[in-house]
Write an enzyme that holds these catalytic residues in place. Sequence first.
Site, short mmCIF file in Angstrom:
data_model
loop_
_atom_site.label_atom_id
_atom_site.label_comp_id
_atom_site.label_asym_id
_atom_site.label_seq_id
_atom_site.Cartn_x
_atom_site.Cartn_y
_atom_site.Cartn_z
N ASP A 24 16.75 31.09 24.18
CA ASP A 24 16.56 32.81 24.55
C ASP A 24 15.49 33.21 23.99
O ASP A 24 15.70 34.50 23.68
CB ASP A 24 17.88 33.14 24.20
CG ASP A 24 19.21 32.62 25.00
OD1 ASP A 24 18.92 31.68 25.76
OD2 ASP A 24 20.34 33.15 25.01
N LYS A 129 21.42 29.89 31.28
CA LYS A 129 23.03 29.65 31.03
C LYS A 129 23.79 30.91 31.08
O LYS A 129 22.87 32.29 30.87
CB LYS A 129 23.03 29.22 29.53
CG LYS A 129 22.33 30.03 28.43
CD LYS A 129 22.41 29.62 27.03
CE LYS A 129 21.88 30.28 26.08
NZ LYS A 129 22.52 31.64 25.89
N LYS A 132 26.84 32.62 26.10
CA LYS A 132 26.03 32.66 24.91
C LYS A 132 25.74 31.22 24.63
O LYS A 132 24.74 30.77 24.22
CB LYS A 132 26.93 33.32 23.62
CG LYS A 132 27.40 34.86 24.16
CD LYS A 132 26.33 35.68 24.35
CE LYS A 132 26.47 37.12 24.61
NZ LYS A 132 25.48 37.97 25.37
N VAL A 157 16.75 32.78 19.11
CA VAL A 157 17.62 33.98 19.06
C VAL A 157 18.92 34.25 19.97
O VAL A 157 18.83 33.74 20.93
CB VAL A 157 16.70 35.18 19.50
CG1 VAL A 157 15.34 35.23 18.25
CG2 VAL A 157 16.27 35.41 20.70
N THR A 158 19.80 34.94 19.53
CA THR A 158 19.90 35.50 18.11
C THR A 158 20.73 34.45 16.96
O THR A 158 21.71 33.75 17.70
CB THR A 158 20.53 36.79 17.75
OG1 THR A 158 21.98 36.81 18.42
CG2 THR A 158 19.85 37.86 18.58
N CYS A 162 23.87 33.66 20.23
CA CYS A 162 23.64 32.38 21.18
C CYS A 162 23.36 31.07 20.40
O CYS A 162 23.65 29.71 20.79
CB CYS A 162 22.63 32.57 22.03
SG CYS A 162 23.15 33.90 23.32
N GLN A 202 30.90 24.12 3.41
CA GLN A 202 31.87 22.84 3.18
C GLN A 202 31.06 21.64 3.52
O GLN A 202 31.62 20.65 4.69
CB GLN A 202 33.00 23.24 4.27
CG GLN A 202 33.79 24.43 3.89
CD GLN A 202 34.77 24.79 4.75
OE1 GLN A 202 35.77 24.05 4.93
NE2 GLN A 202 34.59 25.77 5.69
C1 C5J Z 1 21.53 36.00 22.56
C2 C5J Z 1 22.85 37.92 22.92
N1 C5J Z 1 20.67 35.01 23.04
N2 C5J Z 1 22.53 38.36 21.55
N3 C5J Z 1 22.09 36.76 23.14
O1 C5J Z 1 21.87 35.75 21.34
O2 C5J Z 1 23.46 38.82 23.42
#
Ligand code: C5J
Length: 224
Positions: A24, A129, A132, A157-158, A162, A202
């Site tokens: 993303d 997609k 997420k 990101v982020t 995602c 872990q």
């Molecule tokens: C992603 C979001 N790509 N934070 N989207 O993490 O909404």
Amino acid sequence: MITVDAAPFPYAFPPDRVALIVIDMQRDFVEPGGFGETLGNDVARLQAILPGVAGLLKVFRDNGWPVIHTREGHRPDLSDCPPAKRLRGEPTLRIGDAGPMGRVLIHGEPGHGIVEECAPVDGEHVIDKPGKGAFYATELGDILARHGITHLVFAGVTTEVCVQTTMREANDRGFENLLIEDATESYFAEFKAAAMAMIRAQGAIVGWTAPLANLQAAVTRELA
Ligand code: C5J
């Protein structure tokens, strides 16, 4: 095998079974004036990883290893965007609204596109997609199976949304996951740190993390 100095312990991958997933890196999340900034986020944090993502792409492209980009987004009629996603909270802008870079997170709009610095090149996969995670309602699992992939390197990101969602599902599907620390970012420093700690906890319960320099050093050492 190529062995990367990583946390919580070294990460080893077979070079003929590894792929890169760049999550993303879209204009609406990363660029000033996009959806992310409109929601009050500091996009300078995300801009700072552009050299890291570009450097990681170069490692994979130089070696001819598969690269997969993802984009979060929806059909123009929003038929793949559940109300639970579109209506939650009180944002200034919602998915599908007219934003500074076109309709927010809608296929084909300028803000939905990948930033120039990380733009896909011929032969790389681009996965659209609606969720997420990158496996939900996409062809990602089939693409990885077709390439015989067992090991995944992650960027994008982020980190805590995602990227982490996709890494967790990849882990459940049996992939060995490495997240490149300086090629992923969050709008919130503490969320990035916590997500990376959860991934490594872990005994690498979700996977490993390492800086790009450690991957570059390992590849140079073992393939030069
Ligand atoms: C992603 C979001 N790509 N934070 N989207 O993490 O909404």
